[in-house]
Design a protein around this motif. Structure first.
Motif, PDB file in Angstrom:
ATOM      1  N   ASP A 175      -4.973  -3.141  -5.503  1.00  0.00           N
ATOM      2  CA  ASP A 175      -5.346  -4.447  -4.915  1.00  0.00           C
ATOM      3  C   ASP A 175      -5.651  -5.434  -6.044  1.00  0.00           C
ATOM      4  OD1 ASP A 175      -5.279  -3.261  -2.429  1.00  0.00           O
ATOM      5  OD2 ASP A 175      -7.453  -3.177  -2.172  1.00  0.00           O
TER       6      ASP A 175
ATOM      7  N   GLN B  68     -10.214   0.611 -11.136  1.00  0.00           N
ATOM      8  CA  GLN B  68      -9.836  -0.404 -10.140  1.00  0.00           C
ATOM      9  C   GLN B  68      -8.763   0.201  -9.241  1.00  0.00           C
ATOM     10  OE1 GLN B  68      -8.309  -3.540 -12.752  1.00  0.00           O
ATOM     11  NE2 GLN B  68      -6.262  -2.673 -12.568  1.00  0.00           N
ATOM     12  N   THR B  69      -8.224  -0.607  -8.337  1.00  0.00           N
ATOM     13  CA  THR B  69      -7.107  -0.147  -7.510  1.00  0.00           C
ATOM     14  C   THR B  69      -5.953  -1.144  -7.664  1.00  0.00           C
ATOM     15  OG1 THR B  69      -7.580  -1.362  -5.487  1.00  0.00           O
ATOM     16  CG2 THR B  69      -8.796   0.707  -5.805  1.00  0.00           C
TER      17      THR B  69
ATOM     18  N   VAL C 268      -4.779  -5.113  -9.232  1.00  0.00           N
ATOM     19  CA  VAL C 268      -3.582  -5.324 -10.062  1.00  0.00           C
ATOM     20  C   VAL C 268      -2.736  -6.452  -9.466  1.00  0.00           C
ATOM     21  CG1 VAL C 268      -1.427  -4.288 -10.920  1.00  0.00           C
ATOM     22  CG2 VAL C 268      -3.534  -2.913 -10.828  1.00  0.00           C
TER      23      VAL C 268
ATOM     24  N   PRO D  80      -7.895   2.435 -15.566  1.00  0.00           N
ATOM     25  CA  PRO D  80      -8.915   3.080 -14.728  1.00  0.00           C
ATOM     26  C   PRO D  80      -9.963   2.087 -14.221  1.00  0.00           C
ATOM     27  CG  PRO D  80      -8.535   4.366 -16.708  1.00  0.00           C
ATOM     28  CD  PRO D  80      -7.798   3.070 -16.892  1.00  0.00           C
TER      29      PRO D  80
ATOM     30  N   GLY E 157       0.839  -1.210   0.000  1.00  0.00           N
ATOM     31  CA  GLY E 157       0.000   0.000   0.000  1.00  0.00           C
ATOM     32  C   GLY E 157       0.867   1.251   0.000  1.00  0.00           C
ATOM     33  N   GLY E 158       0.394   2.283  -0.704  1.00  0.00           N
ATOM     34  CA  GLY E 158       1.147   3.541  -0.733  1.00  0.00           C
ATOM     35  C   GLY E 158       1.299   4.112   0.669  1.00  0.00           C
TER      36      GLY E 158
ATOM     37  N   GLY F 299      -4.388   8.888 -10.312  1.00  0.00           N
ATOM     38  CA  GLY F 299      -4.046   7.889  -9.286  1.00  0.00           C
ATOM     39  C   GLY F 299      -2.988   6.917  -9.796  1.00  0.00           C
ATOM     40  N   ILE F 300      -3.151   6.451 -11.034  1.00  0.00           N
ATOM     41  CA  ILE F 300      -2.187   5.505 -11.618  1.00  0.00           C
ATOM     42  C   ILE F 300      -0.799   6.153 -11.697  1.00  0.00           C
ATOM     43  CG2 ILE F 300      -1.577   4.292 -13.755  1.00  0.00           C
ATOM     44  CD1 ILE F 300      -4.671   3.892 -14.158  1.00  0.00           C
TER      45      ILE F 300
ATOM     46  N   LEU G 167      -9.408  11.116 -13.073  1.00  0.00           N
ATOM     47  CA  LEU G 167      -8.951  10.978 -11.687  1.00  0.00           C
ATOM     48  C   LEU G 167      -8.190   9.669 -11.501  1.00  0.00           C
ATOM     49  CD1 LEU G 167     -12.114  12.249  -9.759  1.00  0.00           C
ATOM     50  CD2 LEU G 167     -10.046  13.516 -10.336  1.00  0.00           C
TER      51      LEU G 167
ATOM     52  N   GLY H 244      -0.357   1.035 -10.893  1.00  0.00           N
ATOM     53  CA  GLY H 244      -1.665   0.783 -11.488  1.00  0.00           C
ATOM     54  C   GLY H 244      -1.561   0.472 -12.963  1.00  0.00           C
TER      55      GLY H 244
ATOM     56  N   GLY I  79       0.975   0.928  -4.217  1.00  0.00           N
ATOM     57  CA  GLY I  79      -0.222   1.782  -4.238  1.00  0.00           C
ATOM     58  C   GLY I  79       0.122   3.265  -4.155  1.00  0.00           C
ATOM     59  N   GLY I  80      -0.927   4.067  -4.190  1.00  0.00           N
ATOM     60  CA  GLY I  80      -0.740   5.516  -4.257  1.00  0.00           C
ATOM     61  C   GLY I  80      -0.827   6.225  -2.915  1.00  0.00           C
TER      62      GLY I  80
ATOM     63  N   ARG J 130      -4.643  10.244  -3.005  1.00  0.00           N
ATOM     64  CA  ARG J 130      -5.943  10.795  -2.575  1.00  0.00           C
ATOM     65  C   ARG J 130      -5.938  12.319  -2.642  1.00  0.00           C
ATOM     66  NH1 ARG J 130      -5.983   6.153   0.559  1.00  0.00           N
ATOM     67  NH2 ARG J 130      -4.799   7.104   2.246  1.00  0.00           N
TER      68      ARG J 130
HETATM   69  P1  UTP Z   1      -4.445   2.592  -4.883  1.00  0.00           P
HETATM   70  O1  UTP Z   1      -4.376   1.194  -5.260  1.00  0.00           O
HETATM   71  O2  UTP Z   1      -3.351   3.151  -4.041  1.00  0.00           O
HETATM   72  O3  UTP Z   1      -5.852   2.927  -4.222  1.00  0.00           O
HETATM   73  O4  UTP Z   1      -4.572   3.469  -6.193  1.00  0.00           O
HETATM   74  P2  UTP Z   1      -6.343   2.787  -2.732  1.00  0.00           P
HETATM   75  O5  UTP Z   1      -6.644   1.344  -2.479  1.00  0.00           O
HETATM   76  O6  UTP Z   1      -7.448   3.776  -2.621  1.00  0.00           O
HETATM   77  O7  UTP Z   1      -5.125   3.308  -1.853  1.00  0.00           O
HETATM   78  P3  UTP Z   1      -4.253   2.680  -0.643  1.00  0.00           P
HETATM   79  O8  UTP Z   1      -4.569   1.196  -0.536  1.00  0.00           O
HETATM   80  O9  UTP Z   1      -4.667   3.465   0.550  1.00  0.00           O
HETATM   81  O10 UTP Z   1      -2.817   2.929  -1.066  1.00  0.00           O
HETATM   82  C1  UTP Z   1      -4.796   4.868  -6.118  1.00  0.00           C
HETATM   83  C2  UTP Z   1      -5.810   5.281  -7.133  1.00  0.00           C
HETATM   84  O11 UTP Z   1      -5.289   5.068  -8.457  1.00  0.00           O
HETATM   85  C3  UTP Z   1      -6.315   4.670  -9.338  1.00  0.00           C
HETATM   86  C4  UTP Z   1      -7.609   4.641  -8.536  1.00  0.00           C
HETATM   87  O12 UTP Z   1      -8.223   5.912  -8.677  1.00  0.00           O
HETATM   88  C5  UTP Z   1      -7.105   4.464  -7.105  1.00  0.00           C
HETATM   89  O13 UTP Z   1      -8.016   4.961  -6.156  1.00  0.00           O
HETATM   90  N1  UTP Z   1      -5.972   3.357  -9.953  1.00  0.00           N
HETATM   91  C6  UTP Z   1      -5.012   2.566  -9.399  1.00  0.00           C
HETATM   92  C7  UTP Z   1      -6.611   2.951 -11.106  1.00  0.00           C
HETATM   93  O14 UTP Z   1      -7.500   3.645 -11.606  1.00  0.00           O
HETATM   94  N2  UTP Z   1      -6.252   1.780 -11.693  1.00  0.00           N
HETATM   95  C8  UTP Z   1      -5.284   0.978 -11.181  1.00  0.00           C
HETATM   96  O15 UTP Z   1      -4.976  -0.076 -11.809  1.00  0.00           O
HETATM   97  C9  UTP Z   1      -4.666   1.367  -9.992  1.00  0.00           C
END
Ligand code: UTP
Length: 239
Positions: A121, A118-119, A123, A116, A8-9, A69-70, A65, A113, A43-44, A49
């Motif tokens: 997690d 997804q998160t 990936v 768009p 996680g970021g 995040g990506i 957005l 990432g 993660g980001g 955020r």
């Molecule tokens: P995160 O994976 O960090 O989101 O990606 P999260 O789960 O909200 O954050 P943590 O777990 O606290 O670190 C950040 C953002 O990047 C975009 C989404 O908007 C996500 O909320 N994202 C990320 C994508 O759109 N696609 C991806 O494959 C990964």
């Protein structure tokens, strides 16, 4: 042994602390030295955020957005790569084919990432499925999977272990509840179920916990154990 670690970021870089990033890199390098083939998905965190919040106020649409995040996840991936030595892919992989190829070459492969909607997690779960990982580790801010969000419910109970189907069942109501925060998102849980991927959700703030979970199956988080798979000690035996 092939392992994907989802970092996680907010675990890797809650603020920009080089020592913290170096401590995570040390654990990744020591696992590689033990013979693990490693994929790491970053993660980001709070920075993503903040950017997303600011861009939303400026009128960006949801896909824009997500793209922001990506980009932030990839910056965090580059930060981790900076702390890793030779034997690491020098840039974040941008898709699973690229990531799979560099893993096959023997490089520790870091990515953020992918697309768009997804998160990271999801990936991490898709990457683990793609490479046929033996283990997927979610190093998060939560110390496991609870039956409800412990931040909202004092009586929340942590699972020591559960099946992938139980994980999906627990995450579905959390993902409907606007206030609740799930330890992994629903798409990730469904991918874990589909691929019957052995997984662990643990508190990754101290990276040594990731190492003992991978090498010894020793952790205080939640094991996600597909039906019919071996006990956690199996991990140490495969290294
Ligand atoms: P995160 O994976 O960090 O989101 O990606 P999260 O789960 O909200 O954050 P943590 O777990 O606290 O670190 C950040 C953002 O990047 C975009 C989404 O908007 C996500 O909320 N994202 C990320 C994508 O759109 N696609 C991806 O494959 C990964």
């Amino acid at each position: 042994m092939r392992v994907v670690i989802s970092l996680g970021g907010s675990v890797l870089a809650p603020e920009l602390d080089p020592d913290r990033v170096a401590a995570h890199a040390d654990v990744i390098e020591s696992l590689a030295a033990e013979g693990c083939e490693l994929g790491v998905v970053v993660g980001g965190g709070g920075v993503a955020r903040e950017y997303i919040g600011a861009a939303r106020n400026l009128g960006a649409n949801e896909v824009q957005l997500d793209q922001i995040g990506i980009d932030v996840t990839r910056i965090n991936a580059r930060l981790l790569i900076s702390a890793l030595g030779p034997g690491t892919r020098p840039t974040p992989a941008t898709d699973y084919d690229e990531a799979g190829e560099s893993l096959r070459r023997g490089d520790v492969t870091v990515m953020g990432g992918v697309m768009p909607g997804q998160t990271t997690d999801a990936v991490a779960a898709a990457f683990a499925e793609y490479i046929g990982a033996d283990l997927l580790v979610y190093a998060t801010g939560a110390d496991g999977v609870y039956d409800s969000d412990p931040a909202m419910n004092d009586d929340a109970r942590k699972f020591e272990s559960m099946s992938p189907a139980e994980l999906v069942d627990v995450i579905v109501p959390m993902s409907r509840d606007a206030g609740a925060s799930a330890p992994v998102d629903l798409l990730a849980a469904k991918l874990i179920e589909r691929s019957a991927m052995r997984s662990v959700v643990l508190d990754g703030n101290d990276p040594r916990r990731i190492k003992s979970a991978v090498l010894d199956g020793d952790h205080t988080g939640t094991d996600i154990i597909p039906d019919g798979s071996d006990e956690p000690t199996y991990w140490a035996q495969t290294v």
